[in-house]
Design an enzyme around this catalytic site. Sequence first.
Site, short mmCIF file in Angstrom:
data_model
loop_
_atom_site.label_atom_id
_atom_site.label_comp_id
_atom_site.label_asym_id
_atom_site.label_seq_id
_atom_site.Cartn_x
_atom_site.Cartn_y
_atom_site.Cartn_z
N ASN A 110 0.83 -1.20 0.00
CA ASN A 110 0.00 0.00 0.00
C ASN A 110 0.87 1.25 0.00
O ASN A 110 1.89 1.32 0.68
CB ASN A 110 -0.92 0.01 1.22
CG ASN A 110 -1.90 -1.16 1.21
OD1 ASN A 110 -2.08 -1.78 0.16
ND2 ASN A 110 -2.48 -1.47 2.35
N ASP A 159 -0.46 4.14 0.94
CA ASP A 159 -0.98 5.04 1.98
C ASP A 159 -0.08 4.96 3.22
O ASP A 159 0.82 4.12 3.29
CB ASP A 159 -2.45 4.68 2.32
CG ASP A 159 -2.61 3.30 2.96
OD1 ASP A 159 -1.92 3.00 3.95
OD2 ASP A 159 -3.44 2.51 2.45
N HIS A 184 6.01 -0.79 -2.66
CA HIS A 184 5.51 -0.08 -3.85
C HIS A 184 5.58 1.44 -3.68
O HIS A 184 4.89 2.18 -4.39
CB HIS A 184 4.07 -0.50 -4.16
CG HIS A 184 3.97 -1.89 -4.72
ND1 HIS A 184 2.78 -2.56 -4.89
CD2 HIS A 184 4.93 -2.74 -5.17
CE1 HIS A 184 3.01 -3.78 -5.41
NE2 HIS A 184 4.31 -3.90 -5.57
#
Length: 228
Positions: A89, A91, A106
């Site tokens: 993620n 975020d 990522h």
Amino acid sequence: MPRIVVLTGAGLSAESGLGTFRDVGGLWSQYDLNEVATPEGFARDPVRVHEFYNMRRANCRAAAPNAAHIALAKATEQLGDALMLVTQNVDDLHERAGAQNVIHMHGRLDGALCHHCDHRWPAPLVMQADDPCPACQVAATRPDVVWFGEMPHEMETITSAIAGADMFVAIGTSGTVYPAAGFVDIAQDHGVESVEINLDPTSGRFDRILQGKATETVPAFVRTLLNS
Ligand code: OAD
């Protein structure tokens, strides 16, 4: 060497209101990933790509960590180096829940990267294609996320940790995007117990499956882990 490696995916943040990619109505049913999540798409239309990540950055800012992020943060605090937390993620909900040393394989929405000189800096909420890099002044600003066709971060660290662990746990990920999708095979090859926690079981390649919503299954799993 960690005893447990946990990999998280978009399903972990789904109940915080951040959409997943491949569920019904997910991001990849609304956007063409070739246009917004590849270096080629960025070269063709940087304005559009920045708009996509600006939108996701704003959604992330408005979201809050859920019970699953909070449980995993507690696990990182109590288990220290015995647990490696890896996320696909982009975020920052793991960090906002208090998790330490999260590996963002990522990349991160809150990071900016200069594709001219590789300088990195904290991303403003809104980034634009002609923003100059603070280091080299070239207008080559991109989000510090990993796109399709690019190498995820810290692969050697992650794969050797899985190979040497006692347990590999994949939470809220469809297991469709390599190399993360192959982590379970590394676990299998090295006799490492593999556990999947997901709303719907995916590949059938895991030793154990805990089915349900992350906000319910993850706190229960962490409680068991910390009591064992
Ligand atoms: P996906 O959207 O592919 O998969 C999300 C998974 O979460 C699915 O298996 C769902 O069943 C599960 N899920 C949904 N809601 C859940 C909930 N409340 N509790 C538990 N599980 C739930 O997302 P990822 O596997 O994370 O990469 O996607 C992997 C990569 O593909 C992303 O990092 C991104 C994307 O393209 C890049 O952009 C490079």
